[in-house]
Structure formats: C-alpha cells, structure tokens
Motif scaffolding. Structure first.
Motif, PDB file in Angstrom:
ATOM      1  N   UNK A   1      -3.038 -12.836  -4.047  1.00 41.31           N
ATOM      2  CA  UNK A   1      -2.735 -11.495  -4.774  1.00 41.31           C
ATOM      3  C   UNK A   1      -3.915 -10.700  -4.099  1.00 41.31           C
ATOM      4  N   UNK A   2      -5.018 -11.086  -4.321  1.00 36.95           N
ATOM      5  CA  UNK A   2      -6.435 -10.355  -3.999  1.00 36.95           C
ATOM      6  C   UNK A   2      -6.329 -10.179  -2.574  1.00 36.95           C
ATOM      7  N   UNK A   3      -5.904 -11.016  -1.650  1.00 34.64           N
ATOM      8  CA  UNK A   3      -5.985 -11.103  -0.292  1.00 34.64           C
ATOM      9  C   UNK A   3      -5.076  -9.758   0.194  1.00 34.64           C
ATOM     10  N   UNK A   4      -4.075  -9.543  -0.452  1.00 35.71           N
ATOM     11  CA  UNK A   4      -2.979  -8.645  -0.030  1.00 35.71           C
ATOM     12  C   UNK A   4      -3.783  -7.271  -0.469  1.00 35.71           C
ATOM     13  N   UNK A   5      -4.606  -7.291  -1.884  1.00 34.33           N
ATOM     14  CA  UNK A   5      -4.879  -5.795  -2.406  1.00 34.33           C
ATOM     15  C   UNK A   5      -6.203  -5.601  -1.354  1.00 34.33           C
ATOM     16  N   UNK A   6      -6.825  -6.519  -0.828  1.00 36.03           N
ATOM     17  CA  UNK A   6      -7.955  -6.276   0.221  1.00 36.03           C
ATOM     18  C   UNK A   6      -7.408  -5.669   1.454  1.00 36.03           C
ATOM     19  N   UNK A   7      -6.363  -6.094   2.089  1.00 35.75           N
ATOM     20  CA  UNK A   7      -5.617  -5.562   3.145  1.00 35.75           C
ATOM     21  C   UNK A   7      -5.430  -4.168   2.793  1.00 35.75           C
ATOM     22  N   UNK A   8      -4.975  -3.867   1.541  1.00 39.10           N
ATOM     23  CA  UNK A   8      -4.335  -2.316   1.396  1.00 39.10           C
ATOM     24  C   UNK A   8      -5.503  -1.406   0.993  1.00 39.10           C
ATOM     25  N   UNK A   9      -6.580  -1.933   0.969  1.00 37.87           N
ATOM     26  CA  UNK A   9      -7.628  -0.800   0.595  1.00 37.87           C
ATOM     27  C   UNK A   9      -7.856   0.158   1.735  1.00 37.87           C
ATOM     28  N   UNK A  10      -7.835   1.457   1.111  1.00 37.99           N
ATOM     29  CA  UNK A  10      -7.729   2.695   2.024  1.00 37.99           C
ATOM     30  C   UNK A  10      -8.380   3.662   1.117  1.00 37.99           C
ATOM     31  N   UNK A  11      -8.275   4.087   0.218  1.00 39.94           N
ATOM     32  CA  UNK A  11      -8.873   5.360  -0.442  1.00 39.94           C
ATOM     33  C   UNK A  11     -10.149   4.836  -1.101  1.00 39.94           C
ATOM     34  N   UNK A  12     -11.124   5.771  -0.959  1.00 42.50           N
ATOM     35  CA  UNK A  12     -12.582   5.384  -1.220  1.00 42.50           C
ATOM     36  C   UNK A  12     -12.715   3.800  -1.304  1.00 42.50           C
ATOM     37  N   UNK A  13     -12.556   3.576   0.222  1.00 43.16           N
ATOM     38  CA  UNK A  13     -12.641   2.070   0.614  1.00 43.16           C
ATOM     39  C   UNK A  13     -13.779   1.217  -0.186  1.00 43.16           C
ATOM     40  N   UNK A  14     -15.007   1.656  -0.088  1.00 47.12           N
ATOM     41  CA  UNK A  14     -16.051   0.991  -0.604  1.00 47.12           C
ATOM     42  C   UNK A  14     -16.019   0.454  -2.096  1.00 47.12           C
ATOM     43  N   UNK A  15     -15.695   1.320  -2.892  1.00 47.09           N
ATOM     44  CA  UNK A  15     -15.530   1.064  -4.225  1.00 47.09           C
ATOM     45  C   UNK A  15     -14.315  -0.076  -4.478  1.00 47.09           C
ATOM     46  N   UNK A  16     -13.365   0.264  -3.845  1.00 41.28           N
ATOM     47  CA  UNK A  16     -12.189  -0.544  -3.980  1.00 41.28           C
ATOM     48  C   UNK A  16     -12.415  -1.926  -3.452  1.00 41.28           C
ATOM     49  N   UNK A  17     -13.033  -2.045  -2.389  1.00 42.64           N
ATOM     50  CA  UNK A  17     -13.719  -3.365  -1.716  1.00 42.64           C
ATOM     51  C   UNK A  17     -14.510  -4.047  -2.781  1.00 42.64           C
TER      52      UNK A  17
END
Length: 88
Positions: free
Chosen positions: A7-23
């Motif tokens: 699930x987290x791998x998929x979330x990491x792949x989807x990071x786009x908006x404010x990518x630094x904070x999301x990642x």
C-alpha cells in the motif's frame, strides 16, 4: 507487513503534489512499520538518510535541476527499500 508495504509503495508511486512533504510522510509510515524489528536497522538508517536528504533538496530553489534530480533519486531509493523489505 507485506500488504502494508505494498500500500505504501503505491502511495510513494503516486506522490505528485508537494512531493517532498508527501514522500517524507510516506517514509515515516514505512519506518513505523519496521521500527519494532531489530532486523531492519540498515533499512531504518537508509530511510533516515532519505528524510535528511529530502530536507536538504527541499530547501533548494524551485526549478533547480539538482532539486528535481535529488528528489527523483531519493524516491527511487525509497521504492527499492520497500521492494527489498517485501522480498525479505
């Protein structure tokens, strides 16, 4: 554990908006999953390094090529760590 990591791998792949904070948030979630095990000390160290590197690159000016390359490189490393954890 593998389901949570997938699930987290998929979330990491989807990071786009404010990518630094999301990642960084995703890396912290990964750390929570593996924090209770002494087996994953190396992975935890790599994830801590990833967060520190993200902080450094985030402070660079927008549009800076090194900032973009750095983010992409760290994201790839985090995805590799997740894959390695899932295969262990």
């Amino acid at each position: 554990m593998n389901n949570d990591l997938l699930v987290l791998k998929n979330k990491v792949n989807e990071v786009i908006y404010n990518p630094f904070i999301n990642l960084k948030d995703r890396v912290k979630e990964i750390k929570k999953i593996i924090a209770d095990s002494d087996i994953y000390k190396d992975e935890l160290a790599k994830l801590n390094t990833a967060i520190a590197s993200l902080d450094e690159f985030e402070n660079l000016p927008y549009g800076n090529l090194e900032r973009i390359k750095g983010f992409n490189k760290i994201k790839s490393k985090v995805l590799k760590i997740i894959s390695d954890l899932m295969n262990s």
